[in-house]
Enzyme design. Structure first.
Site, mmCIF file in Angstrom:
data_model
loop_
_atom_site.group_PDB
_atom_site.id
_atom_site.type_symbol
_atom_site.label_atom_id
_atom_site.label_comp_id
_atom_site.label_asym_id
_atom_site.label_seq_id
_atom_site.Cartn_x
_atom_site.Cartn_y
_atom_site.Cartn_z
ATOM 1 N N ALA A 45 0.915 -1.387 0.054
ATOM 2 C CA ALA A 45 -0.082 -0.036 0.052
ATOM 3 C C ALA A 45 0.844 1.327 -0.041
ATOM 4 O O ALA A 45 0.475 2.273 -0.550
ATOM 5 C CB ALA A 45 -0.838 0.183 1.383
ATOM 6 N N GLU A 46 2.074 1.279 0.638
ATOM 7 C CA GLU A 46 2.909 2.439 0.899
ATOM 8 C C GLU A 46 3.588 2.384 -0.776
ATOM 9 O O GLU A 46 3.589 3.654 -1.369
ATOM 10 C CB GLU A 46 4.060 2.162 1.677
ATOM 11 C CG GLU A 46 5.158 3.203 2.013
ATOM 12 C CD GLU A 46 4.592 4.634 2.244
ATOM 13 O OE1 GLU A 46 3.232 4.818 2.515
ATOM 14 O OE2 GLU A 46 5.396 5.566 2.141
ATOM 15 N N TYR A 47 3.928 1.579 -1.292
ATOM 16 C CA TYR A 47 4.467 1.437 -2.683
ATOM 17 C C TYR A 47 3.677 2.252 -3.485
ATOM 18 O O TYR A 47 3.997 3.175 -4.346
ATOM 19 C CB TYR A 47 4.867 0.100 -3.230
ATOM 20 C CG TYR A 47 5.611 0.081 -4.733
ATOM 21 C CD1 TYR A 47 7.022 0.104 -4.663
ATOM 22 C CD2 TYR A 47 4.722 0.252 -5.685
ATOM 23 C CE1 TYR A 47 7.457 0.323 -5.739
ATOM 24 C CE2 TYR A 47 5.393 0.335 -7.017
ATOM 25 C CZ TYR A 47 6.761 0.292 -7.087
ATOM 26 O OH TYR A 47 7.329 0.349 -8.121
ATOM 27 N N LEU A 94 22.306 -25.687 -22.448
ATOM 28 C CA LEU A 94 23.161 -26.402 -21.894
ATOM 29 C C LEU A 94 23.146 -27.939 -22.040
ATOM 30 O O LEU A 94 22.116 -28.433 -22.512
ATOM 31 C CB LEU A 94 23.061 -26.035 -20.247
ATOM 32 C CG LEU A 94 23.078 -24.728 -19.983
ATOM 33 C CD1 LEU A 94 22.710 -24.843 -18.286
ATOM 34 C CD2 LEU A 94 24.517 -24.335 -19.813
ATOM 35 N N LYS A 142 17.866 -24.632 -12.094
ATOM 36 C CA LYS A 142 17.460 -24.519 -13.468
ATOM 37 C C LYS A 142 16.149 -24.180 -13.448
ATOM 38 O O LYS A 142 14.916 -24.912 -13.392
ATOM 39 C CB LYS A 142 17.709 -25.654 -14.200
ATOM 40 C CG LYS A 142 17.545 -25.749 -15.673
ATOM 41 C CD LYS A 142 18.245 -26.549 -16.422
ATOM 42 C CE LYS A 142 17.996 -26.195 -17.950
ATOM 43 N NZ LYS A 142 17.227 -24.989 -18.419
ATOM 44 N N CYS A 438 -22.446 -50.398 -6.116
ATOM 45 C CA CYS A 438 -23.430 -50.897 -5.501
ATOM 46 C C CYS A 438 -24.902 -50.788 -6.157
ATOM 47 O O CYS A 438 -25.883 -51.253 -5.912
ATOM 48 C CB CYS A 438 -23.625 -50.268 -4.016
ATOM 49 S SG CYS A 438 -24.244 -48.675 -4.122
ATOM 50 N N CYS A 453 -22.751 -41.387 -4.668
ATOM 51 C CA CYS A 453 -23.841 -42.418 -4.637
ATOM 52 C C CYS A 453 -24.714 -42.323 -3.381
ATOM 53 O O CYS A 453 -24.231 -42.091 -2.303
ATOM 54 C CB CYS A 453 -22.577 -43.507 -4.429
ATOM 55 S SG CYS A 453 -23.486 -44.919 -3.753
ATOM 56 N N CYS A 460 -23.148 -49.485 0.081
ATOM 57 C CA CYS A 460 -22.132 -49.507 -0.898
ATOM 58 C C CYS A 460 -20.621 -49.952 -0.190
ATOM 59 O O CYS A 460 -20.191 -49.255 0.629
ATOM 60 C CB CYS A 460 -22.088 -48.114 -1.432
ATOM 61 S SG CYS A 460 -20.925 -47.762 -2.648
HETATM 62 O O1 I6G Z 1 18.477 -22.198 -17.147
HETATM 63 C C1 I6G Z 1 19.699 -21.656 -16.502
HETATM 64 C C2 I6G Z 1 19.905 -21.600 -15.090
HETATM 65 C C3 I6G Z 1 21.168 -21.161 -14.500
HETATM 66 C C4 I6G Z 1 20.847 -21.746 -17.248
HETATM 67 C C5 I6G Z 1 21.974 -21.226 -16.777
HETATM 68 C C6 I6G Z 1 22.325 -20.952 -15.482
HETATM 69 O O2 I6G Z 1 23.436 -20.784 -15.076
HETATM 70 C C7 I6G Z 1 23.494 -20.607 -13.700
HETATM 71 N N1 I6G Z 1 23.135 -20.931 -17.519
HETATM 72 C C8 I6G Z 1 22.795 -20.919 -19.088
HETATM 73 C C9 I6G Z 1 23.853 -20.831 -19.898
HETATM 74 C C10 I6G Z 1 21.802 -21.392 -19.534
HETATM 75 N N2 I6G Z 1 20.744 -21.664 -18.687
HETATM 76 C C11 I6G Z 1 21.485 -21.526 -20.988
#
Ligand code: I6G
Length: 698
Positions: A45-47, A94, A142, A438, A453, A460
């Site tokens: 709210a402040e933001y 990757l 990832k 049943c 049912c 049943c």
């Molecule tokens: O999906 C990802 C998470 C973390 C990444 C990644 C990463 O580096 C710490 N680095 C690359 C080069 C790519 N995906 C394609």
């Protein structure tokens, strides 16, 4: 005139210029604290209040508007199409690993290549000992999102592009500007003239759930998962739509850099990014050798469901950039990095049939019988479709190709069908009119989504089995060793009808069951005997009264103190209990006025089932009554059970998930998504010390 309340146009008074700059700095700081530091500095709210002040100033004096003003995140006009962008440095993919062996092989390749490179650099060219010091790796999450390149020129965000095919992506600058996690201007002194930041745009699970709720309410199509929702939001030609979608961003890599020194490691780069105000995920580690990588994988794997966002694995990178350079690339993937994937939580398969299952309350659940498929490391052959309305809403038909999802311990569910794969041969699901177990009519009350049912547990056997399974379950009477298959056999052989019959079972009857050794039969009898000594709350919960869950049962036991007081309670008396509304009260009155249920209670007591009772009048005052707690993470001293018991003893309730009704979230080490949600909702967060203080002062 106050600079907070602009009144007229004309030449810009200097104090307004200063005020606009101050508001911009404050708002950018709050966004930085929230998204980059994960430490909200003001309530939402402040933001909003500061934001509105700045908007008002800029409306009066448009010359005050700067490109990094927080008000300039959302563009006014939709784009006709996305322009193509050629990446200055290609965006790599990757290499993937799926097993410990893949990681070992990766570690060996890295160690050998670094040793060879070191050997080539020695005077005599001999390869040095690969087993000397383990390689240092940066381990990161990832994210299951979309890779993005952000270009900053002299600190200002000038362009954002999707990865595309790695060489060319799409210009999504207008949409990316709406993402509050992404700074429009970098912070600090060490600002490069040009910087390409690589990272992932994603949507938090809680934001995804809220978005789908809104889509549902508006009659719009829901998104299958947070990744699709993030992708759909980023590929909007109208950035005003993206602005409503709460996307997040984490940085993890670099493309081009000019006008500043390159850090010498991945972790150094991440530290620099944080100083520049870029969000960097803190669930990361610097580890030594393959053993360190596998520890990280296991640790994150265990906490995956708790994380506020979805990940599909972890990423390992050789930490030192000079070593990364020595290792180089194979095809288009770096040899210094590996994505170690978790088993997929979603998979594609075919619906072979849709049948219905009958639950303990008679609820009829459509279940998709699937072509067996591995999901999250387990073979899945059935997935719930929840209820008839869900089948219609998702338009799932027999013969469809579908996405199936299994996350953590939850029951697998059918997420969506694949429209492109639908053929003429698919068949619609028809809700049966009679119970498949049943034969009693299936009824669906007008205002209910669930069809049931009408046979009840007398007619049943499916309801009987479900009710008995619930009665013996861990949180109810806790009868060890009496699993689903045993209950099925006992019911099918007519050895038991009600829960009271369980306590009449003898050794011979049990030992004659399939796959039941003498020892197991003795164990079951001992477990039944042990279960006779219980608590009133467990007993009430075990009865399986509709709408009476564990928390309500505890509340009822505490309030009434004895079974007789509860059984004889009027609707008004029941309504006095904190957790009980008219629907629950009616359900209980219906249960306790049924002579068969009264008889069951008598038989159970006659069999020796007992619990400590206290008179309702003796109840002690409950200082935390009306307060709902959620526990997350590991507390330093108290176990989860101990914390829950102490909260409940003081009259508080412990819930499993955070909502607007939560009063306190008690957070320990490695608290996950619940803590994030609590912060988002502005709920008071307690650590163990504060919880104990609250309990002791209560
Ligand atoms: O999906 C990802 C998470 C973390 C990444 C990644 C990463 O580096 C710490 N680095 C690359 C080069 C790519 N995906 C394609």
């Amino acid at each position: 005139m106050s600079p907070d309340t602009p009144q007229s146009s004309g030449a810009t008074p200097p104090e307004w210029v200063a005020r606009a700059a101050e508001l911009t700095a404050q708002l950018n700081h709050h966004s930085y604290a929230y998204y980059a530091l994960d430490q909200p500095s003001v309530p939402d709210a402040e933001y909003d209040r500061l934001f509105q002040q700045l908007q008002a100033l800029e409306l009066q004096h448009p010359e005050l508007i700067t490109p990094d003003s927080p008000t300039q995140r959302v563009g006014a006009t939709p784009l006709p199409f996305f322009r193509q962008v050629t990446h200055a440095v290609p965006m790599l993919s990757l290499g993937n690993g799926f097993s410990d062996e893949d990681v070992l092989a990766f570690g060996k390749r890295v160690a050998d290549a670094l040793a060879a490179a070191a050997g080539a650099n020695t005077m005599d060219g001999n390869v040095v000992d690969t087993a000397s010091a383990p390689v240092e790796y940066a381990a990161d999450l990832k994210f299951d999102g979309l890779a993005i390149n952000l270009r900053y020129e002299n600190g200002l965000l000038v362009q954002a592009a999707t990865r595309g095919d790695g060489a060319t992506g799409e210009d999504v600058t207008a949409n990316i500007r709406t993402v509050r996690a992404i700074p429009l201007r970098l912070r600090g002194d060490n600002i490069p003239t040009l910087l390409d930041v690589r990272g992932e745009v994603l949507m938090y699970k809680a934001d995804f759930a809220r978005l789908n709720e809104r889509q549902r309410a508006a009659g719009l199509k829901e998104f299958a998962n947070p990744r699709n929702a993030a992708a759909g939001s980023l590929r909007q030609l109208d950035s005003r739509i993206t602005a409503h979608r709460r996307l997040r961003f984490f940085s993890y890599g670099i493309g081009l850099l000019e006008g500043a020194a390159m850090p010498d490691s991945h972790t150094g780069l991440m530290d620099w990014y944080r100083q520049l105000g870029l969000p960097v995920c803190q669930e990361r580690a610097l580890v030594q050798g393959v053993a360190g990588l596998l520890d990280f994988y296991r640790d994150i794997g265990q906490r995956r469901a708790e994380l506020p966002y979805e990940i599909d694995g972890v990423v390992y990178k050789v930490n030192r950039f000079d070593q990364q350079q020595q290792l180089g690339f194979v095809a288009r993937a770096p040899r210094y990095a590996l994505a170690h994937k978790f088993p997929a939580e979603e998979a594609l398969t075919t619906v072979l049939d849709i049948e219905v299952q009958v639950g303990r309350t008679g609820a009829i659940t459509p279940v998709a019988r699937l072509k067996p498929v591995a999901v999250g490391g387990v073979i899945v052959t059935n997935a719930t479709l929840h209820n008839e309305d869900e089948v219609r809403r998702k338009d799932i038909r027999i013969g469809d190709s579908v996405i199936v999802r299994r996350a953590g311990d939850v029951i697998p569910e059918v997420v969506a069908y694949v429209p492109e794969a639908r053929t003429e041969q698919v068949r619609e699901f028809q809700m049966p009119v009679a119970c498949p177990v049943c034969g009693s009519p299936i009824v669906r009350l007008e205002d209910e989504t669930i069809a049931r049912c009408s046979g009840g547990w007398i007619k049943c056997s499916a309801q009987r089995k479900g009710g008995l399974q619930h009665f013996v379950s861990r949180r109810a009477m806790d009868v060890d060793g009496l699993g689903e298959q045993l209950i099925d056999q006992l019911v099918d052989k007519n050895l038991i009808v009600t829960a009271a019959d369980l306590y009449k079972l003898g050794f011979v009857a049990l030992a004659e069951l399939e796959r039941m050794a003498d020892k197991s039969a003795q164990n079951v009898l001992a477990a039944l005997e042990k279960s006779k000594s219980t608590t009133l709350a467990r007993f009430i919960y075990a009865l399986g009264i509709r709408h009476v869950g564990e928390a309500t049962a505890k509340e009822l036991a505490r309030h009434f103190g004895s079974l007789d007081a509860l059984v004889d309670a009027s609707e008004l008396q029941l309504l006095e209990v904190a957790d009980v509304g008219p629907v629950v009260a009616q359900s209980m009155i219906g249960f306790f006025t049924d002579p068969l249920n009264r008889e069951l209670l008598e038989q159970l007591r006659a069999a020796g089932v007992h619990w400590p009772e206290h008179a309702a009048a003796e109840r002690t005052p409950m200082p935390l009554q009306g307060n709902t707690f959620v526990l997350t993470g590991t507390l330093p001293n108290l176990s989860r059970e101990a914390a829950q018991a102490r909260i409940e003893a003081a009259g508080g309730k412990v819930a499993g998930s955070v909502s607007k009704k939560t009063t306190y979230v008690v957070a320990g080490a490695e608290a996950g998504s619940k803590l994030a949600k609590a912060e988002e909702l502005g709920i008071t967060i307690l650590d163990e010390q504060k919880l104990i203080a609250l309990l002791e002062n209560a």
